[in-house]
Structures are given as structure tokens and as C-alpha cells.
Write a protein that holds these residues in place. Sequence first.
Motif, PDB file in Angstrom:
ATOM      1  N   GLY A  70      -4.440  64.079  24.033  1.00  0.00           N
ATOM      2  CA  GLY A  70      -5.777  64.471  23.599  1.00  0.00           C
ATOM      3  C   GLY A  70      -6.038  65.923  23.899  1.00  0.00           C
ATOM      4  O   GLY A  70      -5.944  66.337  25.048  1.00  0.00           O
ATOM      5  N   HIS A  71      -6.327  66.713  22.861  1.00  0.00           N
ATOM      6  CA  HIS A  71      -6.576  68.143  23.054  1.00  0.00           C
ATOM      7  C   HIS A  71      -7.678  68.618  22.113  1.00  0.00           C
ATOM      8  O   HIS A  71      -8.023  67.944  21.150  1.00  0.00           O
ATOM      9  CB  HIS A  71      -5.294  68.957  22.826  1.00  0.00           C
ATOM     10  N   ILE A  72      -8.216  69.776  22.411  1.00  0.00           N
ATOM     11  CA  ILE A  72      -9.274  70.378  21.615  1.00  0.00           C
ATOM     12  C   ILE A  72      -8.676  70.840  20.285  1.00  0.00           C
ATOM     13  O   ILE A  72      -7.565  71.363  20.244  1.00  0.00           O
ATOM     14  CB  ILE A  72      -9.926  71.548  22.372  1.00  0.00           C
ATOM     15  N   THR A  73      -9.419  70.654  19.216  1.00  0.00           N
ATOM     16  CA  THR A  73      -8.970  71.039  17.879  1.00  0.00           C
ATOM     17  C   THR A  73      -8.490  72.491  17.850  1.00  0.00           C
ATOM     18  O   THR A  73      -9.152  73.371  18.388  1.00  0.00           O
ATOM     19  CB  THR A  73     -10.116  70.862  16.862  1.00  0.00           C
ATOM     20  N   ASN A  74      -7.351  72.712  17.225  1.00  0.00           N
ATOM     21  CA  ASN A  74      -6.742  74.036  17.039  1.00  0.00           C
ATOM     22  C   ASN A  74      -6.338  74.723  18.343  1.00  0.00           C
ATOM     23  O   ASN A  74      -6.095  75.926  18.350  1.00  0.00           O
ATOM     24  CB  ASN A  74      -7.649  74.969  16.237  1.00  0.00           C
ATOM     25  N   TRP A 134     -15.102  68.071  29.086  1.00  0.00           N
ATOM     26  CA  TRP A 134     -15.114  67.998  27.619  1.00  0.00           C
ATOM     27  C   TRP A 134     -15.066  66.530  27.190  1.00  0.00           C
ATOM     28  O   TRP A 134     -15.828  66.103  26.330  1.00  0.00           O
ATOM     29  CB  TRP A 134     -13.930  68.782  27.070  1.00  0.00           C
ATOM     30  N   LYS A 135     -14.155  65.768  27.814  1.00  0.00           N
ATOM     31  CA  LYS A 135     -14.028  64.332  27.498  1.00  0.00           C
ATOM     32  C   LYS A 135     -15.269  63.562  27.920  1.00  0.00           C
ATOM     33  O   LYS A 135     -15.776  62.734  27.176  1.00  0.00           O
ATOM     34  CB  LYS A 135     -12.824  63.729  28.228  1.00  0.00           C
ATOM     35  N   SER A 136     -15.756  63.827  29.126  1.00  0.00           N
ATOM     36  CA  SER A 136     -16.888  63.059  29.645  1.00  0.00           C
ATOM     37  C   SER A 136     -18.171  63.296  28.847  1.00  0.00           C
ATOM     38  O   SER A 136     -19.042  62.437  28.800  1.00  0.00           O
ATOM     39  CB  SER A 136     -17.120  63.343  31.126  1.00  0.00           C
ATOM     40  N   LEU A 142      -8.247  65.753  19.672  1.00  0.00           N
ATOM     41  CA  LEU A 142      -7.245  65.362  18.694  1.00  0.00           C
ATOM     42  C   LEU A 142      -6.071  64.700  19.392  1.00  0.00           C
ATOM     43  O   LEU A 142      -5.643  65.124  20.452  1.00  0.00           O
ATOM     44  CB  LEU A 142      -6.726  66.586  17.932  1.00  0.00           C
ATOM     45  N   LEU A 143      -5.563  63.683  18.743  1.00  0.00           N
ATOM     46  CA  LEU A 143      -4.365  62.989  19.208  1.00  0.00           C
ATOM     47  C   LEU A 143      -3.458  62.823  18.006  1.00  0.00           C
ATOM     48  O   LEU A 143      -3.732  61.990  17.141  1.00  0.00           O
ATOM     49  CB  LEU A 143      -4.733  61.625  19.794  1.00  0.00           C
ATOM     50  N   THR A 144      -2.457  63.649  17.912  1.00  0.00           N
ATOM     51  CA  THR A 144      -1.512  63.617  16.801  1.00  0.00           C
ATOM     52  C   THR A 144      -2.191  63.308  15.469  1.00  0.00           C
ATOM     53  O   THR A 144      -2.023  62.242  14.881  1.00  0.00           O
ATOM     54  CB  THR A 144      -0.375  62.593  17.040  1.00  0.00           C
ATOM     55  N   ASN A 145      -3.021  64.240  15.030  1.00  0.00           N
ATOM     56  CA  ASN A 145      -3.707  64.198  13.740  1.00  0.00           C
ATOM     57  C   ASN A 145      -4.836  63.165  13.645  1.00  0.00           C
ATOM     58  O   ASN A 145      -5.341  62.913  12.568  1.00  0.00           O
ATOM     59  CB  ASN A 145      -2.728  63.968  12.584  1.00  0.00           C
TER      60      ASN A 145
END
Length: 149
Positions: A70-74, A134-136, A142-145
Motif C-alpha cells: 500500500g502506497h500513496i498514488t504516484n 495517512w492510513k489511519s 494503491l496496491l498493485t493498480n
Amino acid sequence: MYMQEIIIFLQQHTVLSIVWILLLIATLYTTISSCLFKSSEILRDQAILLINKKKAIVIDIRSQDDYCSGHITNSINVSIKDIKNNNICKLKRFKKYPLIVVHDNNSLAHSIKQHLYKLKFEEVYVLHGGIVDWKSDNFPLLLTNKILK
């Protein structure tokens, strides 16, 4: 007169005096570093504004497994080791853009921010609370698209 009393006290209570001095140093260090770090930390709303208005680049310095989960877009995943070894081929084209460093541990993110300044990046910030906040706050990841909420 007071100086003699202080010296006698220090001699009679050596351990207590050392502990007090160490606590004083730790408190001063924490206070000073938090003041310095706060100025370069940005909140999530400020980060989004920088990304949208100034085309800021999010640099995710977590492990590749964490990044993929899970990561921030772009965002761009760059290892801490690569930054510390000045192996920043992925980032060289972004020297004129604001960078936002993201990690679970903000003190580690601040140390990487300092490395990036030394590498002549002009505008570097640390995301306050990192990816955990950010998650909370239910911001998208994003997770692999796929977008996670």
C-alpha cells in the motif's frame, strides 16, 4: 557561597547529579530537534496541495514489500540504502520539484531529508505522521493498480 554548596551537593550525590544532567541534556535535545523538525514537516492536506499545485514528488523510503502492500498514488519507492550511498538515479530529474519523504518512522525520514538536502535537492518535506497517519485518516493507498481505502 552558593557555589561551595553546589559542589558539596554534587560530591555527595554523584549518581543523582549525573542522572539530572543526562535528563537535562535529553530534554534540551528533544525540544530543540522537535522545533527544527516541525518546520519541515507537512500535514496531509498540505502534502496534497503541494502534489496538485507544485507537482511535488512523494518519495516512499519504506521497504519494497511495505511499498507494495500500500502506497500513496504516484509515489516513488527508493531505498534508504540507495539514498545514503548517493545512488539516486531515480530522483535526479526531480531536483527542482518539491519532495515529500514518507516512512513509518519520522525520525528516519528526517535523516533522509537531510541527505537529500546534501545532494542538492532544493525543497524537501517530511509527511507528518508518515504512512501510518495517512492510513489511519483513510486516505487512499494503491496496491498493485487497485485503490485501498
